[in-house]
Design an enzyme around this catalytic site. Structure first.
Site, PDB file in Angstrom:
ATOM      1  N   HIS A  51      44.284  45.151  35.404  1.00 20.01           N
ATOM      2  CA  HIS A  51      45.392  46.036  35.029  1.00 20.01           C
ATOM      3  C   HIS A  51      45.327  46.310  33.525  1.00 20.01           C
ATOM      4  O   HIS A  51      45.431  45.405  32.703  1.00 20.01           O
ATOM      5  CB  HIS A  51      46.707  45.368  35.436  1.00 20.01           C
ATOM      6  CG  HIS A  51      47.900  46.216  35.249  1.00 20.01           C
ATOM      7  ND1 HIS A  51      49.172  45.752  35.390  1.00 20.01           N
ATOM      8  CD2 HIS A  51      48.021  47.534  34.933  1.00 20.01           C
ATOM      9  CE1 HIS A  51      50.032  46.732  35.159  1.00 20.01           C
ATOM     10  NE2 HIS A  51      49.347  47.812  34.883  1.00 20.01           N
ATOM     11  N   GLY A  52      45.131  47.591  33.188  1.00 20.43           N
ATOM     12  CA  GLY A  52      44.787  47.958  31.823  1.00 20.43           C
ATOM     13  C   GLY A  52      45.831  47.675  30.773  1.00 20.43           C
ATOM     14  O   GLY A  52      45.494  47.368  29.620  1.00 20.43           O
TER      15      GLY A  52
ATOM     16  N   THR B 226      37.943  44.206  33.417  1.00 21.96           N
ATOM     17  CA  THR B 226      38.458  44.914  34.598  1.00 21.96           C
ATOM     18  C   THR B 226      39.762  44.257  35.018  1.00 21.96           C
ATOM     19  O   THR B 226      39.911  43.041  34.935  1.00 21.96           O
ATOM     20  CB  THR B 226      37.432  44.884  35.746  1.00 21.96           C
ATOM     21  OG1 THR B 226      38.097  45.244  36.969  1.00 21.96           O
ATOM     22  CG2 THR B 226      36.794  43.521  35.938  1.00 21.96           C
TER      23      THR B 226
ATOM     24  N   THR C  51      37.047  49.119  39.028  1.00 25.35           N
ATOM     25  CA  THR C  51      36.502  49.539  37.731  1.00 25.35           C
ATOM     26  C   THR C  51      35.091  48.964  37.593  1.00 25.35           C
ATOM     27  O   THR C  51      34.811  47.876  38.089  1.00 25.35           O
ATOM     28  CB  THR C  51      37.396  48.986  36.600  1.00 25.35           C
ATOM     29  OG1 THR C  51      38.648  49.656  36.641  1.00 25.35           O
ATOM     30  CG2 THR C  51      36.767  49.163  35.227  1.00 25.35           C
TER      31      THR C  51
ATOM     32  N   VAL D  91      46.122  56.706  29.890  1.00 24.69           N
ATOM     33  CA  VAL D  91      44.782  56.229  29.526  1.00 24.69           C
ATOM     34  C   VAL D  91      44.822  54.707  29.557  1.00 24.69           C
ATOM     35  O   VAL D  91      45.744  54.098  29.011  1.00 24.69           O
ATOM     36  CB  VAL D  91      44.374  56.738  28.126  1.00 24.69           C
ATOM     37  CG1 VAL D  91      43.040  56.142  27.705  1.00 24.69           C
ATOM     38  CG2 VAL D  91      44.299  58.264  28.109  1.00 24.69           C
ATOM     39  N   GLY D  92      43.829  54.101  30.211  1.00 22.51           N
ATOM     40  CA  GLY D  92      43.804  52.647  30.347  1.00 22.51           C
ATOM     41  C   GLY D  92      42.841  51.973  29.391  1.00 22.51           C
ATOM     42  O   GLY D  92      42.270  52.591  28.485  1.00 22.51           O
TER      43      GLY D  92
HETATM   44  N1  GLY Z   1      41.177  48.535  34.001  1.00 22.82           N
HETATM   45  C1  GLY Z   1      41.369  49.807  34.551  1.00 22.82           C
HETATM   46  C2  GLY Z   1      42.659  50.381  34.217  1.00 22.82           C
HETATM   47  O1  GLY Z   1      43.697  49.732  34.201  1.00 22.82           O
HETATM   48  O2  GLY Z   1      42.691  51.544  33.960  1.00 22.82           O
END
Ligand code: GLY
Length: 294
Positions: free
Chosen positions: A218-219, A216, A165, A194-195
């Site tokens: 895991h969303g 940045t 990202t 959607v993240g």
């Molecule tokens: N940070 C990117 C996502 O998880 O979509």
């Protein structure tokens, strides 16, 4: 010419880059930071600086944004992006079908001003109505993205990993701040997911009363703790940018156990960057000079 506070910092994503490839990611970040800094140096606004820096990262196939974005479960590309200035003007797109530069579409949403976030086919319709050209997945797909997709499908690679990202935060010579973030999301995500990168206060935030931040990682956990808002709340409480970045990642770990990365600029023009993943490529240009690392 640059005066006073003008500064920019960009990231190329939190993750686990192989040592041999790290210099490529650092160079990509440095090129993007220079693109953004050229805007600031000419007296331009932070908003244009972060948009141009993120466009440069979207155009670089090394990163998980624009060309090079990761593939969803069905092997398609769906893109998330958000841009915001310190007056709280904002534009975002989520689960956007393939377009070359989602951050430019987010900027167009900001300038249009009617809504803040468009998703899926509605976002694509908004973009084409405003002159952006829709692409096919094959136009943005890279061999590296296909390899990662196959590895996750075969359970040979960690699912839900969001390396690459991209984001930029800046303060201009007038003291205005801005933030921009763009991503393909996580490999093998479900269609329509959607993240955090699309969500104000989660993956992206600018506020002239505090600073600007881009996250940045895991969303889903980043969204749950509103990571960038947490970081800027720490700035408002008197913490410098670097301390606030570290505080935010400690809070994310405490509440969710997740690892991530974040960049930040405060309204005094100080930049900060922190990661709890193995790597996060970044580059900064401030009145003190250039810095970069991974
Ligand atoms: N940070 C990117 C996502 O998880 O979509």
């Amino acid at each position: 010419m640059t005066t006073g506070l003008a500064a920019i910092i960009v990231h190329g994503g939190a993750g686990d880059i192989a040592e041999t490839r790290a210099p490529l990611h650092v160079d990509g970040c440095l090129r993007a930071a220079r693109v953004g800094h050229a805007v600031l140096h000419a007296g331009g606004p932070a908003l244009a600086a972060v948009e141009d820096a993120v466009r440069a990262l979207e155009d670089d196939p090394l990163f998980n944004a624009g060309r090079g974005a990761c593939l969803n479960h069905e092997g398609e590309i769906e893109l998330d992006a958000c841009i915001m200035d310190g007056t709280l003007r904002a534009g975002a797109v989520g689960a956007l079908p393939p377009f070359a530069n989602p951050i430019a579409i987010a900027r167009c949403v900001l300038e249009d001003g009617e809504h803040v976030l468009y998703a899926g086919e509605g976002a694509a319709r908004f973009a084409t109505l405003h002159g952006f050209r829709r692409l096919a997945t094959g136009d943005l797909r890279t061999d590296a993205a296909v390899e990662r997709w196959k590895a996750v499908l075969a359970k040979k690679s960690e699912p839900n990993w969001a390396g690459g990202t991209v984001g930029a935060v800046a303060i201009d010579s007038s003291g205005a701040v801005a933030a921009a973030t763009s991503t393909g999301g996580i490999a093998c995500k479900r269609a329509g997911r959607v993240g955090d990168s699309s969500i104000i206060g989660a993956g992206n935030l600018a506020d002239d009363e505090a600073g600007a931040a881009s996250a940045t990682g895991h969303g889903e956990p980043i969204m749950r703790v509103c990571l960038t808002r947490f970081a800027l709340t720490r700035v408002s409480a008197g913490r410098a940018a670097q301390e606030a970045a570290e505080d935010a990642l400690a809070e994310l770990a405490r509440r969710t156990g997740a690892r991530a990365g974040i960049i930040l600029v405060d309204r005094a023009g100080r930049v900060g960057h922190a990661t709890t993943t193995k790597t996060m490529s970044w580059a900064a240009i401030t009145p003190d000079g250039e810095g970069a690392g991974v």
